[in-house]
Design a protein around this motif. Structure first.
Motif, PDB file in Angstrom:
ATOM      1  N   GLU A 246      52.479  60.460  50.141  1.00  0.00           N
ATOM      2  CA  GLU A 246      52.391  59.968  51.528  1.00  0.00           C
ATOM      3  C   GLU A 246      50.969  59.724  52.003  1.00  0.00           C
ATOM      4  O   GLU A 246      50.605  60.029  53.136  1.00  0.00           O
ATOM      5  N   GLY A 247      50.160  59.170  51.123  1.00  0.00           N
ATOM      6  CA  GLY A 247      48.774  58.899  51.494  1.00  0.00           C
ATOM      7  C   GLY A 247      48.582  57.526  52.101  1.00  0.00           C
ATOM      8  O   GLY A 247      49.522  56.748  52.270  1.00  0.00           O
ATOM      9  N   LEU A 248      47.319  57.227  52.424  1.00  0.00           N
ATOM     10  CA  LEU A 248      46.988  55.931  53.011  1.00  0.00           C
ATOM     11  C   LEU A 248      47.075  54.840  51.939  1.00  0.00           C
ATOM     12  O   LEU A 248      46.859  55.089  50.761  1.00  0.00           O
ATOM     13  N   SER A 249      47.362  53.649  52.381  1.00  0.00           N
ATOM     14  CA  SER A 249      47.258  52.506  51.478  1.00  0.00           C
ATOM     15  C   SER A 249      45.821  52.003  51.546  1.00  0.00           C
ATOM     16  O   SER A 249      45.114  52.253  52.530  1.00  0.00           O
ATOM     17  N   PRO A 250      45.367  51.277  50.503  1.00  0.00           N
ATOM     18  CA  PRO A 250      44.030  50.684  50.586  1.00  0.00           C
ATOM     19  C   PRO A 250      43.888  49.799  51.823  1.00  0.00           C
ATOM     20  O   PRO A 250      42.846  49.814  52.484  1.00  0.00           O
ATOM     21  N   TYR A 251      44.942  49.061  52.166  1.00  0.00           N
ATOM     22  CA  TYR A 251      44.872  48.195  53.345  1.00  0.00           C
ATOM     23  C   TYR A 251      44.559  49.006  54.601  1.00  0.00           C
ATOM     24  O   TYR A 251      43.665  48.656  55.386  1.00  0.00           O
ATOM     25  N   GLU A 252      45.281  50.099  54.788  1.00  0.00           N
ATOM     26  CA  GLU A 252      45.041  50.918  55.989  1.00  0.00           C
ATOM     27  C   GLU A 252      43.612  51.467  56.009  1.00  0.00           C
ATOM     28  O   GLU A 252      42.920  51.405  57.028  1.00  0.00           O
ATOM     29  N   PHE A 253      43.183  51.983  54.866  1.00  0.00           N
ATOM     30  CA  PHE A 253      41.843  52.558  54.804  1.00  0.00           C
ATOM     31  C   PHE A 253      40.768  51.504  55.102  1.00  0.00           C
ATOM     32  O   PHE A 253      39.877  51.710  55.937  1.00  0.00           O
ATOM     33  N   PHE A 254      40.872  50.358  54.424  1.00  0.00           N
ATOM     34  CA  PHE A 254      39.818  49.350  54.587  1.00  0.00           C
ATOM     35  C   PHE A 254      39.841  48.707  55.983  1.00  0.00           C
ATOM     36  O   PHE A 254      38.799  48.326  56.498  1.00  0.00           O
ATOM     37  N   GLU A 255      41.020  48.604  56.571  1.00  0.00           N
ATOM     38  CA  GLU A 255      41.075  48.068  57.939  1.00  0.00           C
ATOM     39  C   GLU A 255      40.423  49.028  58.926  1.00  0.00           C
ATOM     40  O   GLU A 255      39.702  48.611  59.844  1.00  0.00           O
ATOM     41  N   VAL A 256      40.662  50.327  58.747  1.00  0.00           N
ATOM     42  CA  VAL A 256      40.005  51.308  59.616  1.00  0.00           C
ATOM     43  C   VAL A 256      38.490  51.237  59.406  1.00  0.00           C
ATOM     44  O   VAL A 256      37.704  51.217  60.361  1.00  0.00           O
ATOM     45  N   LEU A 257      38.083  51.158  58.150  1.00  0.00           N
ATOM     46  CA  LEU A 257      36.653  51.049  57.843  1.00  0.00           C
ATOM     47  C   LEU A 257      36.062  49.811  58.532  1.00  0.00           C
ATOM     48  O   LEU A 257      34.982  49.856  59.123  1.00  0.00           O
ATOM     49  N   TYR A 258      36.795  48.717  58.441  1.00  0.00           N
ATOM     50  CA  TYR A 258      36.343  47.463  59.043  1.00  0.00           C
ATOM     51  C   TYR A 258      36.113  47.639  60.543  1.00  0.00           C
ATOM     52  O   TYR A 258      35.143  47.129  61.109  1.00  0.00           O
ATOM     53  N   GLU A 259      36.996  48.389  61.178  1.00  0.00           N
ATOM     54  CA  GLU A 259      36.891  48.578  62.629  1.00  0.00           C
ATOM     55  C   GLU A 259      35.722  49.481  63.016  1.00  0.00           C
ATOM     56  O   GLU A 259      35.162  49.325  64.097  1.00  0.00           O
ATOM     57  N   VAL A 260      35.382  50.455  62.166  1.00  0.00           N
ATOM     58  CA  VAL A 260      34.393  51.460  62.606  1.00  0.00           C
ATOM     59  C   VAL A 260      32.998  51.296  62.002  1.00  0.00           C
ATOM     60  O   VAL A 260      32.047  51.894  62.506  1.00  0.00           O
ATOM     61  N   MET A 261      32.849  50.512  60.938  1.00  0.00           N
ATOM     62  CA  MET A 261      31.535  50.425  60.280  1.00  0.00           C
ATOM     63  C   MET A 261      30.480  49.896  61.256  1.00  0.00           C
ATOM     64  O   MET A 261      30.704  48.902  61.936  1.00  0.00           O
ATOM     65  N   ASN A 262      29.347  50.592  61.288  1.00  0.00           N
ATOM     66  CA  ASN A 262      28.224  50.103  62.086  1.00  0.00           C
ATOM     67  C   ASN A 262      26.919  50.617  61.484  1.00  0.00           C
ATOM     68  O   ASN A 262      26.926  51.223  60.411  1.00  0.00           O
TER      69      ASN A 262
END
Ligand SMILES: [Mn+2]
Length: 305
Positions: A246-262
């Motif tokens: 029940e872990g994250l999918s790569p899509y979920e992880f990378f989308e979150v990363l996309y939203e928060v990277m600064n």
């Protein structure tokens, strides 16, 4: 950087993806930290830096998500840290010393684990260099909140406890959590440790997760990102020491990363890849992709300013 810290580095037979440029061309430094001492289940992390470097050779460097070509700036592959094998505390001191050298020279280090315990050494180094105005964002299936495990305070199951002692609970955020003991669960709740379970992330959706993380990341000037590869579902990352459904999918992880990277991100570690359990190399490929997207995200936020 001509000093004793370099004595603890050995060149890897493969550079990450086959590339390495001079330090004046790129702010990123890739360092292998093949720490492999405290696994409570299956081990084999020591060959992970090599495996992730090799996997990177077979990925495209253009990030569609960030619209950035990592080949435009690349990185320096600094090699692997040589670790003493007789004491985890000594090993973490070496990790602290070597990673501190890169941080104090203004590099953005990317640490290829090795077991997740290495984060204790690298975050200590980040605090040495930058002080305590530092957020640590951890993606991990586990809370790693045991005070002691198997008789050791420096087990991989205690990583977050040690980091919290250093920075205080308000500087830590755990994402993707889904495997905790009852005592850890009670600690999460009673101490108010910021966290999102994998389930709550999926139910909330990417934007909601990003807004929780933005609130957290707004509280500090710098961010250290720690990615334990077991945060991903074992379907995507089977080659880890302690897989958990029940872990994250790569899509979920990378989308979150996309939203928060600064621009606040000052370092990344990618830990727990276990090549003996990764015969198809998909875990190493995903770990290499985490590294590439992290660099692309930083580059794109610097370009935007
Ligand atoms: Mn973990």
């Amino acid at each position: 950087m001509e000093d004793e810290a370099e004595l603890y580095l050995v060149t890897s037979p493969y550079s990450f993806g086959g590339f390495s440029v001079s330090r004046d061309r790129s702010p990123f430094s890739i360092l292998g930290i093949p720490l492999d001492m405290t696994s409570s289940f299956r081990s084999g992390y020591r060959t992970a830096p090599l495996s992730v470097r090799l996997a990177a050779q077979n990925l495209e460097y253009f990030s569609l998500r960030f619209g950035v070509d990592v080949e435009d700036f690349l990185y320096v592959d600094e090699g692997d840290v040589i670790l003493p094998q007789d004491s985890i505390m000594k090993a973490l001191e070496v990790v602290r010393k070597v990673s501190g050298k890169f941080l104090s020279n203004g590099r953005i280090p990317i640490f290829l684990g090795g077991e997740h315990t290495l984060t204790v050494g690298t975050v200590r180094a980040a605090v040495d260099v930058y002080g305590k105005d530092l957020c640590v964002l951890v993606f991990d299936a586990h809370a790693d909140l045991r005070v002691e495990y198997g008789g050791s305070r420096y087990s991989h199951a205690c990583t977050v406890s040690r980091v919290m002692e250093l920075l205080g609970k308000d500087s830590i955020f755990l994402a993707g959590v889904r495997a905790v003991s009852k005592a850890e669960y009670e600690r999460l709740r009673s101490e108010g440790i910021k966290h999102l379970t994998a389930r709550s992330m999926r139910r909330a959706g990417i934007k909601q997760v990003a807004s929780s993380l933005h609130e957290f990341l707004g509280s500090c000037s710098r961010v250290y990102l720690s990615v334990d590869m077991d945060v991903f579902d074992p379907a995507f990352a089977p080659g880890v020491a302690t897989p958990e459904p029940e872990g994250l999918s790569p899509y979920e992880f990378f989308e979150v990363l996309y939203e928060v990277m600064n621009k606040k991100f000052i370092a990344l570690d990618v830990t727990e890849v276990t090549p003996p359990y990764d015969p198809s190399m998909i875990t190493s490929m995903l770990a290499a992709r985490v590294v590439l997207e992290f660099m692309a995200g930083i580059y794109s936020s610097q370009r935007a300013s």
